[in-house]
Every structure is written in C-alpha cells, then in structure tokens.
Design a protein around this motif. Structure first.
Motif, PDB file in Angstrom:
ATOM      1  N   SER A  82       0.037  -1.209 -10.806  1.00 33.29           N
ATOM      2  CA  SER A  82      -0.123  -0.148  -9.819  1.00 33.29           C
ATOM      3  C   SER A  82      -1.407   0.639 -10.005  1.00 33.29           C
ATOM      4  O   SER A  82      -2.027   1.089  -9.045  1.00 33.29           O
ATOM      5  CB  SER A  82       1.073   0.805  -9.864  1.00 33.29           C
ATOM      6  N   SER A  83      -1.803   0.838 -11.263  1.00 26.30           N
ATOM      7  CA  SER A  83      -3.005   1.618 -11.504  1.00 26.30           C
ATOM      8  C   SER A  83      -4.264   0.912 -11.028  1.00 26.30           C
ATOM      9  O   SER A  83      -5.323   1.514 -10.918  1.00 26.30           O
ATOM     10  CB  SER A  83      -3.129   1.921 -13.002  1.00 26.30           C
ATOM     11  N   LEU A  84      -4.160  -0.384 -10.736  1.00 29.77           N
ATOM     12  CA  LEU A  84      -5.318  -1.164 -10.303  1.00 29.77           C
ATOM     13  C   LEU A  84      -5.261  -1.519  -8.830  1.00 29.77           C
ATOM     14  O   LEU A  84      -6.217  -2.052  -8.286  1.00 29.77           O
ATOM     15  CB  LEU A  84      -5.413  -2.458 -11.125  1.00 29.77           C
ATOM     16  N   ILE A  85      -4.118  -1.255  -8.174  1.00 27.84           N
ATOM     17  CA  ILE A  85      -3.939  -1.646  -6.779  1.00 27.84           C
ATOM     18  C   ILE A  85      -4.912  -0.887  -5.882  1.00 27.84           C
ATOM     19  O   ILE A  85      -5.239   0.267  -6.124  1.00 27.84           O
ATOM     20  CB  ILE A  85      -2.482  -1.376  -6.345  1.00 27.84           C
ATOM     21  N   LYS A  86      -5.348  -1.544  -4.807  1.00 29.53           N
ATOM     22  CA  LYS A  86      -6.211  -0.896  -3.825  1.00 29.53           C
ATOM     23  C   LYS A  86      -5.437   0.174  -3.055  1.00 29.53           C
ATOM     24  O   LYS A  86      -4.287   0.455  -3.333  1.00 29.53           O
ATOM     25  CB  LYS A  86      -6.727  -1.944  -2.827  1.00 29.53           C
ATOM     26  N   SER A  87      -6.084   0.751  -2.048  1.00 31.65           N
ATOM     27  CA  SER A  87      -5.424   1.713  -1.183  1.00 31.65           C
ATOM     28  C   SER A  87      -4.322   1.024  -0.379  1.00 31.65           C
ATOM     29  O   SER A  87      -4.262  -0.197  -0.297  1.00 31.65           O
ATOM     30  CB  SER A  87      -6.435   2.327  -0.217  1.00 31.65           C
ATOM     31  N   GLN A  88      -3.457   1.837   0.228  1.00 34.99           N
ATOM     32  CA  GLN A  88      -2.355   1.273   0.990  1.00 34.99           C
ATOM     33  C   GLN A  88      -2.871   0.401   2.133  1.00 34.99           C
ATOM     34  O   GLN A  88      -2.343  -0.689   2.372  1.00 34.99           O
ATOM     35  CB  GLN A  88      -1.472   2.385   1.548  1.00 34.99           C
ATOM     36  N   ASP A  89      -3.910   0.866   2.844  1.00 38.01           N
ATOM     37  CA  ASP A  89      -4.423   0.090   3.970  1.00 38.01           C
ATOM     38  C   ASP A  89      -4.929  -1.278   3.517  1.00 38.01           C
ATOM     39  O   ASP A  89      -4.623  -2.312   4.128  1.00 38.01           O
ATOM     40  CB  ASP A  89      -5.552   0.856   4.671  1.00 38.01           C
ATOM     41  N   GLU A  90      -5.693  -1.284   2.428  1.00 34.60           N
ATOM     42  CA  GLU A  90      -6.226  -2.548   1.937  1.00 34.60           C
ATOM     43  C   GLU A  90      -5.116  -3.436   1.402  1.00 34.60           C
ATOM     44  O   GLU A  90      -5.113  -4.651   1.610  1.00 34.60           O
ATOM     45  CB  GLU A  90      -7.263  -2.281   0.830  1.00 34.60           C
ATOM     46  N   PHE A  91      -4.154  -2.817   0.702  1.00 29.04           N
ATOM     47  CA  PHE A  91      -3.015  -3.562   0.176  1.00 29.04           C
ATOM     48  C   PHE A  91      -2.246  -4.242   1.314  1.00 29.04           C
ATOM     49  O   PHE A  91      -1.965  -5.434   1.277  1.00 29.04           O
ATOM     50  CB  PHE A  91      -2.104  -2.608  -0.599  1.00 29.04           C
ATOM     51  N   GLU A  92      -1.920  -3.472   2.361  1.00 24.86           N
ATOM     52  CA  GLU A  92      -1.143  -4.020   3.469  1.00 24.86           C
ATOM     53  C   GLU A  92      -1.924  -5.090   4.222  1.00 24.86           C
ATOM     54  O   GLU A  92      -1.358  -6.112   4.630  1.00 24.86           O
ATOM     55  CB  GLU A  92      -0.729  -2.895   4.415  1.00 24.86           C
ATOM     56  N   LYS A  93      -3.223  -4.891   4.392  1.00 28.72           N
ATOM     57  CA  LYS A  93      -4.027  -5.889   5.094  1.00 28.72           C
ATOM     58  C   LYS A  93      -3.989  -7.224   4.351  1.00 28.72           C
ATOM     59  O   LYS A  93      -3.781  -8.281   4.959  1.00 28.72           O
ATOM     60  CB  LYS A  93      -5.466  -5.388   5.219  1.00 28.72           C
ATOM     61  N   ASP A  94      -4.185  -7.165   3.034  1.00 29.85           N
ATOM     62  CA  ASP A  94      -4.219  -8.410   2.256  1.00 29.85           C
ATOM     63  C   ASP A  94      -2.840  -9.047   2.160  1.00 29.85           C
ATOM     64  O   ASP A  94      -2.707 -10.271   2.213  1.00 29.85           O
ATOM     65  CB  ASP A  94      -4.774  -8.121   0.856  1.00 29.85           C
ATOM     66  N   VAL A  95      -1.789  -8.228   1.998  1.00 26.67           N
ATOM     67  CA  VAL A  95      -0.445  -8.784   1.896  1.00 26.67           C
ATOM     68  C   VAL A  95      -0.051  -9.452   3.209  1.00 26.67           C
ATOM     69  O   VAL A  95       0.569 -10.518   3.219  1.00 26.67           O
ATOM     70  CB  VAL A  95       0.564  -7.690   1.504  1.00 26.67           C
ATOM     71  N   LYS A  96      -0.390  -8.832   4.334  1.00 27.42           N
ATOM     72  CA  LYS A  96      -0.058  -9.424   5.618  1.00 27.42           C
ATOM     73  C   LYS A  96      -0.767 -10.763   5.816  1.00 27.42           C
ATOM     74  O   LYS A  96      -0.213 -11.696   6.405  1.00 27.42           O
ATOM     75  CB  LYS A  96      -0.423  -8.456   6.749  1.00 27.42           C
ATOM     76  N   LYS A  97      -2.000 -10.864   5.312  1.00 29.86           N
ATOM     77  CA  LYS A  97      -2.702 -12.144   5.413  1.00 29.86           C
ATOM     78  C   LYS A  97      -1.990 -13.200   4.572  1.00 29.86           C
ATOM     79  O   LYS A  97      -1.805 -14.330   5.022  1.00 29.86           O
ATOM     80  CB  LYS A  97      -4.143 -11.989   4.953  1.00 29.86           C
ATOM     81  N   LEU A  98      -1.566 -12.811   3.363  1.00 26.41           N
ATOM     82  CA  LEU A  98      -0.837 -13.752   2.523  1.00 26.41           C
ATOM     83  C   LEU A  98       0.496 -14.122   3.160  1.00 26.41           C
ATOM     84  O   LEU A  98       0.986 -15.241   3.006  1.00 26.41           O
ATOM     85  CB  LEU A  98      -0.607 -13.148   1.132  1.00 26.41           C
TER      86      LEU A  98
END
Length: 915
Positions: free
Chosen positions: A666-682
């Motif tokens: 968690s301490s290394l995770i990107k922002s929520q927007d970037e996280f959601e964008k990448d997860v949705k692509k995956l």
C-alpha cells in the motif's frame, strides 16, 4: 513594456488624427495583437499603424465594400507569444487561422465575443490549460474549429453542443480527458469530429445515428470503453471511421453493413471479438480495413475478395483460423492491394501459387501462423514489394531463385521455418535490401560472395542453419551494417577484418568451431580444441536428439566462476528480501480492515471520511459476498502468500468462488485514479491461459484484487508437494505449452508479467494452466531497480540477470528468462534454487552441466521412470536453457516459443489430465 507603451501612444495618435475611425478600429486591434507577438522572420513587417486600413497587410483579408477585416490567416509564420485581446476589436472577423506557429498561453475566453466568427484554427501551437466552459456558447455561426496539436487539458466543454451550425471539430493530439459532451450527437450539421490522441474515456453512447451528414469520426488512441454504437450504420455518408487503440469490446454491429460509402475503417488495438462478418465484403468503397490486435475469431470471410478498391488489409494479431485465403492468390480484382498483413493468427495451408498477381503489393506479412509447403515461385513477380515476412511458420523446400525478381525488396524475413537448400545468389538483385533474416532454418551451402554487394544491408541474421564455407571478406565493406549473426553453423576460416567486424560480438559467430580470428580468440590457422557443442542430431553426447526435420545447435558451457557468483548473489538476495518482507508486513499489520461492501457503489461519503470505507467494483456479476465483508480476510480461508500480498478464498452470493488478494504494498501504490485505470485495463485481459481479474476494492490504506478462483491449486504444489500424484509427461508438456501461450498473449497486449514462477501458474479442474499475478507491477510507481526487483521477484532463481544491472532495460525478455527456469522446473521436478548442507544448487547450471556431460537422465524428473518421449523432452530442455540465456537478445520471444513447442510436440491419441 516600453515598446508596448510606445505602440499604444502611436495608436492613440492614429485614432485622434484619423478621418476614418471605423477602419482604424481594425488597425488598432491588429497592432495591439501584433504587440503581443514575436515575429523573428519579420513576416508582419507590412503591418503599419500609419495605414488607414489593414487590407493590404500580410495575412489580412477585408470586405471589398466596407474595408472591414473579415479573415486573418497567419499560418506557419514562426510566430510566438499569445493570442491577445486586440482581436476583440475585429467585430466583423469571420475566419481566424493561426495554425503551425508556437503560440503559448491559454485560450482567451473573450474570443467568443466575436460573434461573427465562422472558422477558428489554432492548431499546431503550444496552447495549454483547458477550453473555457462557456467558450462556444455565443458562437451562433461557427462552422469549423480546430485546436489540434496543442497541450490542452481538461474536458471538452458542454457548450460545444450549442454550436448548431458546427460542421467540423478537431481537438486531436492534446491531453483532453473526460467524456464526450452529452449533446454532441444533436449537432446535425456535423460532418467531421476528431478527438484522436487524447485521454478521453467513458462509453460512446448511441445517438451517433442522428448525424446523417457525418463523414469522419476519429476517436482513436483514447480510453473509450464499451461497445461500438449500434446505430452507427445510420451515418450513411461516413467515409472514415477510427476507433483504434481504445478499450472497446463486443462484436461489430450489424448496422455497419450499411456504410457502403466508407473508405477507411480502423478498429485495431481494442478487445473486439466474434467473427469478421461476411457482410464486410458489401462495403465496396473500402480502401483500408484494419482490425488488427483484437480478439476476432473464426475464418477470414471470402467476401473480402470483392473489395476491388482495397489497398490496405490488416487482420494481424487476432485468433483467426482456417486456410490461407484462396481469394487472395490469383484474385486479379485485388490488384490495388498495397498492404496485406495476416500475421499472428492460426492460419494454415499453403501460400497460393499465384500470389504474384498482387502487382501493387508493398507490404506482405504472413508471419506467426502455421503455413506449410514451399514459397511459391511467383513471389518474384512482386516487383513493388518492400517487405516480405513469412517467419515463424512451417514452410519447407528451398528459397526460390525467382525471389531475385522482387527488385524493390528492403526487408526479407524467413526465420523459424524448415527451409533447406542454398541461399540463392539471385538475392543480389534485391539491391535495396536492408534486413535479411534467414535464421533457424536448415539452409546449407555457402554464403554467396555477391551478398557483399548489397550495400544497403543493416541487419543480417543467418544463425542456426547448416551453412558451410568461409565468410566473404568483402562483407567488411558493408558500411551500414549494424547487426550480423552467423552463430551455430558450420562455417570455417578467418573472420572478415574491418568495418563492423572489428566490433562484432563473440556470440554473433559462436557455434562455428572452425572459425578463427581475434573475436573468437582463436588464431589462424592454428587448430584449438572445439567448444562443447550439442548437436541435436547426435545421440551419443546427450542421449537423444531433435526431430530430424528441424535440427538446431546450441553452445552450452558455463564457468564455475559464474556459478559461484550466482550463488553469492542469491544469498544476498535472500537476506535483502527477508528484511523487506518483514518491514512491509509489520507496516501493514496495523492497518484496520473494516469494509463496507455492497454493489459497485462508492462509499467514500462516510460522515467521518473514514479511510476504511471504500469503493468496490466488480467487472461483471454479483458484487456481494455470501458471508459478508467480515469474512473476506478470514485467516482460515487463506490460500497463500506472495511478494504482492496474501490471497484468501471467499464466495459470492451467486455461488461462485473467488480469490481475494490483499495487497501488502500500500505504501507504494499509485493514486486511486492511476490504480483504477491500470486495474481496469488488467480486468479486460481475457484468455483461457490467464487468471481473470474480476474486480477490485480500494481505500487509501487497503487495496484488494478479486480474481477467479482456480480449483486445483498452483503448479508449485503439483510439482513439489509430497502428497500430490506425479504429473505425467503429457500433463507437463501441456502446462509448458499453455503457460507459453498465456505469456505470449500478455506480451501481445504489451503487458510484462515481472513475477513468473510456479506458484503463479494455477491449474484448473480440467488440467489447463492459468498464469496469474500478471501486470501487478503496473500498480507501483517507477521505483529504484533494487526495490522493484525485491518487491516483485520474491522467488529466487526466476530473476533475470538484467534486474541486477541498472543500465539494462527490463522488457518482455525478462519474462522469457523466468519462463525458461519454469520449464526446467517442470521437467526436472526440482526447484530453481535448492540449498544443500554445504552447497547451493542453481537449476539452470545443473541442467547445463548434466547435458554437457551426457547425463540426460538427471534432467528428467526421476518419478517419470522413463515414461517420456526423448524426442520431445530433450528439445524442450534445450528450449528452456535458451530462454534462460544470460543475454536478453539471445532469448526468443514468447510467440517464437509457442511455435517451437508446437513443432516439437508429438502427435498423441489422448491427453492425460491432472488429478
């Protein structure tokens, strides 16, 4: 500032002394506008405040009766500065065109006060900021607007929908985000809408059918999702359609068959599926059709042969099956075809003997299929063809001498086939040749001396053949040569001296025991001991052979010094990773786990803004959990732990089991927007050899990934758990091939796994392997290489050596290394690194040493007790070693691996299943 004051005083003087105040109002405005510009080439020198009107000034057009300025065209004059308020005085201005300059600043919202404007072109500048929300509200006569090629951000303003007279709108090549304005489909005069190359997202809703006069729609290279609007076929005048490089899915809407005026359809780089409908052949105006890099399946419709105007056909990187289309070869109706790309599919059969009738062909790519038979002689009739790529197929026979007739050829790629015979000397007729790749075939004879006359050659790969003779000394005269590989042949004599050959790497000429020269550290003509060479056709040295129809040679030697260094590196890695894991787990153990999960809604509106409440999104199906949120992270349901987190099993309300991964980074995770964008692509990655990502959960302190549950556990357990039954050879080969296909698909989608290991390959109830945990590195920001490798490559032995070198780029070849180690693990039944009482055994080194000493039995899991086909096992072992090469460029890509495995695979009457 002083210059601006002087300009202002001069203008005041003009206004006071003028007898024509109306005309001078335009003069005043333009001089003020000029004062805000830099004109390095003095293009505006004719603009003088002494003139009564500006009608003879550069770029200015006036009404012949009133002498008021109606058009201002200052395109491509190298102007810089900003668009000043002086233009507001031009109240009769109808056209403002300032394209291809270097104007900066934001778009002046007051320009909308010039209500007479019909054309605005500010394209090709460096404007930034967002387009003002109400910018278009007062343009009652606007017909054309272009802000293309700037640095604009923000959203497209909703006021655009109020421009009822708008005919053309171009916002391409900016950084505009957000969704399309809801009322844009009501602009019934619209003929062209271009938002290519932005960051726009959301679904493209139906309603486009209202635009009866639409000619061009270009939404390519954005982040649009959903399906192609079903009513697009109502736009009967459409000529250009581009939805490329988005996240669209679903099938082609049937209404598209009505687009009979369409000249170009570009849908590449999405996740579209289903069959390419036969009605595509009814679009007789088509000149370009690009459906590449999707998931289309089924056969290639023969109706495409009816498209007489077609110049570009690209169906590459799909799942298409069937014979090489007969309508392509011998179809004189397709004489206009310039680009034909059907690569990376599952096509088979022979290339038609009359392929030469495609007299206009410039680019011909049939690589990465299953084509067999010989190369047709008529290929020499392709006089205009510049690229021929038939690599990674099953082609046999010789390279026809008629190929020399393809006089415009620049690239010839025939690698990874079964071609035999000699390299035809007629190839010298292809005087423009820059790339020649004939590697991994069964070619024999010598390299034609005339090859040295191909003065444009930049890349030559003739490796892994049976070539003999010496290298022509004249090759050193090829001044443009950047790559030359003749490794693993039977060449002899002295290497050329001079030019590129003064710096050629030893690996490029290795595997030729009789070559001599300083590069191979072997003087001429003295004879030195030959290096250890594994000849796939000799059974005395390794206890088996490759199939006779596809012989290869591999130099497999390793120094004990490297082994000692590898062992030391591994021990250091163990300590570093242990410390990092302890730190991560201790920092996460205090994080509370209080979830509010229901549906796909955002619960961030907690009155206390409690970070424990977050957002749950399921990509499909039920979002509720049968046992409630409290059971999600139940210790009793834990499945395993890895470098990224802990995995639990839970059950959805519809009865499906899912695996929940609690991320411990968690301490290394990107922002929520970037996280959601990448997860949705995956989440959009769907393939039968990949574990599907079903959804995710987010709070700032807790992130969960929701995967499909794969019932039979990991490959690691099947290989190493004492209680498991032994996998048969057929099961192991199936796992090796399926894993390769899964990785190849990821690489086609430009996703690097980073963390391939046997614990991340799961086996389903039917014995099918599924690669999991892919792409999770996308969720982390760019990190120091050491941190990245320790977080991601948590399992020792799979880490590619380039992770230890900061100057080497991490690419898909790093996955190939891990795959090679995995192959050896599957075959030997041994772990990548095993710790003995006083030694550390590295699997790759052990296998190499055993093969070199002829101890093949030590390379096969002893539990198989000889129940394996040597003609499969030994080539697969060698393939694993090649994949685990220390040098990334020596490793094949995963598409190559799949093709090689399918060539190696022996016919089998039945497939064993995992128990």
């Amino acid at each position: 500032m002083v210059l601006k004051v002087l300009a202002f005083l001069a203008l005041v003087s003009v206004m006071v002394n003028s007898q024509q105040p109306a005309f001078n109002d335009d003069v005043l405005g333009l001089i003020f506008f000029k004062a805000g510009l830099k004109d390095p080439n003095a293009k505006l020198q004719s603009w003088s405040s002494d003139d009564n009107d500006p009608c003879n000034w550069t770029g200015v057009k006036c009404d012949p009766v009133t002498y008021r300025v109606t058009e201002l065209h200052l395109d491509d004059l190298s102007l810089s500065g900003h668009v000043g308020r002086g233009l507001l005085r031009l109240q009769f201005l109808q056209a403002l065109s300032l394209s291809k300059n270097n104007l900066t600043g934001t778009i002046n919202s007051e320009l909308s006060h010039i209500g007479s404007l019909r054309v605005i072109d500010l394209s090709g500048n460096s404007l930034s900021g967002s387009i003002p929300d109400k910018f278009f509200a007062q343009f009652g006569s606007l017909k054309s607007v272009s802000f293309a090629g700037n640095k604009l951000t923000g959203h497209l303003p909703g006021s655009l929908s109020s421009c009822s007279t708008l005919v053309e709108a171009n916002f391409s090549f900016n950084r505009i985000s957000g969704q399309l304005p809801s009322g844009i489909w009501f602009l019934r005069s619209l003929k062209s809408l271009d938002v290519f190359g932005n960051l726009m997202e959301g679904e493209i809703h139906e309603g486009i059918g209202n635009l009866y006069d639409l000619r061009l729609i270009n939404f390519g290279n954005n982040r649009f999702s959903g399906k192609i609007p079903g009513d697009i076929g109502s736009c009967l005048q459409l000529k250009y359609v581009d939805f490329s490089d988005n996240y669209l899915y679903g099938t082609l809407p049937d209404s598209m068959r009505r687009l009979v005026s369409c000249r170009s359809i570009s849908l590449q780089g999405n996740s579209l599926s289903g069959q390419v409908s036969d009605w595509i052949g009814e679009l007789t105006s088509l000149e370009s059709l690009d459906l590449s890099a999707n998931n289309f399946s089924g056969g290639i419709p023969s109706s495409l042969g009816n498209l007489q105007l077609l110049r570009e056909l690209n169906l590459s990187m799909n799942l298409l099956i069937g014979y090489f289309p007969s309508w392509i070869s011998g179809n004189e109706l397709m004489g206009s075809l310039q680009v034909l790309d059907l690569s990376s599919n599952d096509l088979y059969g022979e290339i038609g003997s009359k392929i030469g009738v495609l007299s206009s062909l410039v680019f011909f790519n049939m690589s990465r299929n299953h084509l067999f038979g010989s190369i047709p002689y008529s290929i020499g009739e392709l006089k205009t063809t510049q690229v021929i790529d038939l690599s990674y197929n099953l082609l046999n026979g010789s390279i026809p001498s008629e190929l020399g007739g393809a006089v415009s050829l620049k690239e010839l790629r025939l690698q990874m086939n079964f071609l035999s015979g000699k390299i035809p000397i007629q190839i010298v007729n292809c005087s423009s040749l820059t790339v020649l790749n004939l590697s991994w075939n069964n070619l024999s004879g010598s390299i034609p001396p005339a090859t040295s006359n191909l003065s444009s050659l930049e890349y030559v790969d003739l490796s892994s053949n049976d070539l003999t003779g010496s290298l022509p000394k004249e090759l050193a005269n090829l001044s443009l040569l950047m790559f030359f590989n003749v490794s693993h042949n039977n060449l002899h004599g002295e290497l050329p001296v001079g030019g590129f050959f003064n710096t050629i790497s030893a690996s490029s000429v290795s595997g030729n025991p009789s070559l001599c020269g300083s590069v191979v550290n072997r003087s001429c003509p003295a004879v030195h001991n030959k290096p250890i060479v594994l000849n796939p056709n000799s059974s005395d040295s390794i206890g088996g052979s490759f199939p006779n129809h596809h012989r290869k040679k591999i130099v497999l030697s390793i120094s004990s010094l490297i082994a000692i260094g590898a062992a030391a590196f591994i021990v250091i890695g163990v300590v570093a990773i242990t410390v990092l894991n302890i730190h991560v787990r201790s920092s996460m153990s205090s994080a509370p786990v209080s979830l509010a999960l229901s549906g796909g809604e955002d619960f961030s509106c907690s009155p206390n803004n409690d970070s424990n409440y977050g957002k749950l999104v399921m990509f499909s199906g039920d979002a509720d959990f049968a046992a409630g949120a409290h059971a999600l992270l139940n210790k009793d349901c834990e499945l395993g732990r890895g470098g990224f987190g802990v995995v639990y099993r839970t059950i959805l309300r519809d009865g499906r089991s899912v695996a929940i991964k609690k991320l411990t980074v968690s301490s290394l995770i990107k922002s929520q927007d970037e996280f959601e964008k990448d997860v949705k692509k995956l989440g959009k990655v769907r393939y039968h050899n990949l574990v599907a990502l079903e959804g995710y959960y987010w709070t700032p302190s807790l992130q969960l990934l929701i995967y499909e549950f794969v019932s039979s556990g990991s490959l690691y357990k099947h290989l190493h758990d004492p209680g498991r039954s032994c996998l048969s050879w057929r099961q192991r080969f199936h796992v090796i091939l399926g894993t390769a296909k899964g990785l190849a698909y990821l690489h086609r989608m430009n996703i690097i796994h980073y963390n391939l290991k046997s614990t991340n390959v799961l086996i389903d109830c039917s014995g099918e392997p599924k690669v999991g945990d892919f792409g999770l590195a996308r969720l982390l920001p760019m990190l120091d290489r050491c941190v990245l490798s320790s977080k991601i490559q948590s399992a020792l032995g799979y880490m590619a050596p380039e992770f230890a070198c900061k100057t080497v780029k991490i690419t898909e070849k790093s996955d190939v290394y891990g795959y090679g180690v995995l192959v050896l693990e599957v075959i030997t039944g041994k772990k990548p690194v095993e710790y003995m009482e006083d030694d550390v055994v590295v699997l790759c080194d052990m296998v190499r040493g055993a093969l070199e000493d002829g101890r093949v039995e030590e390379c096969i899991d002893g539990r198989l007790r000889g129940n394996f086909p040597a003609e499969e096992a030994i080539p697969v072992i060698k393939l694993g070693l090649i994949c685990a090469s220390q040098v990334p460029s020596n490793r094949p890509d995963m598409e190559e691996v799949v093709n090689i495995l399918e060539l190696i695979q022996c016919p089998s009457e039945g497939q064993d299943e995992l128990e």
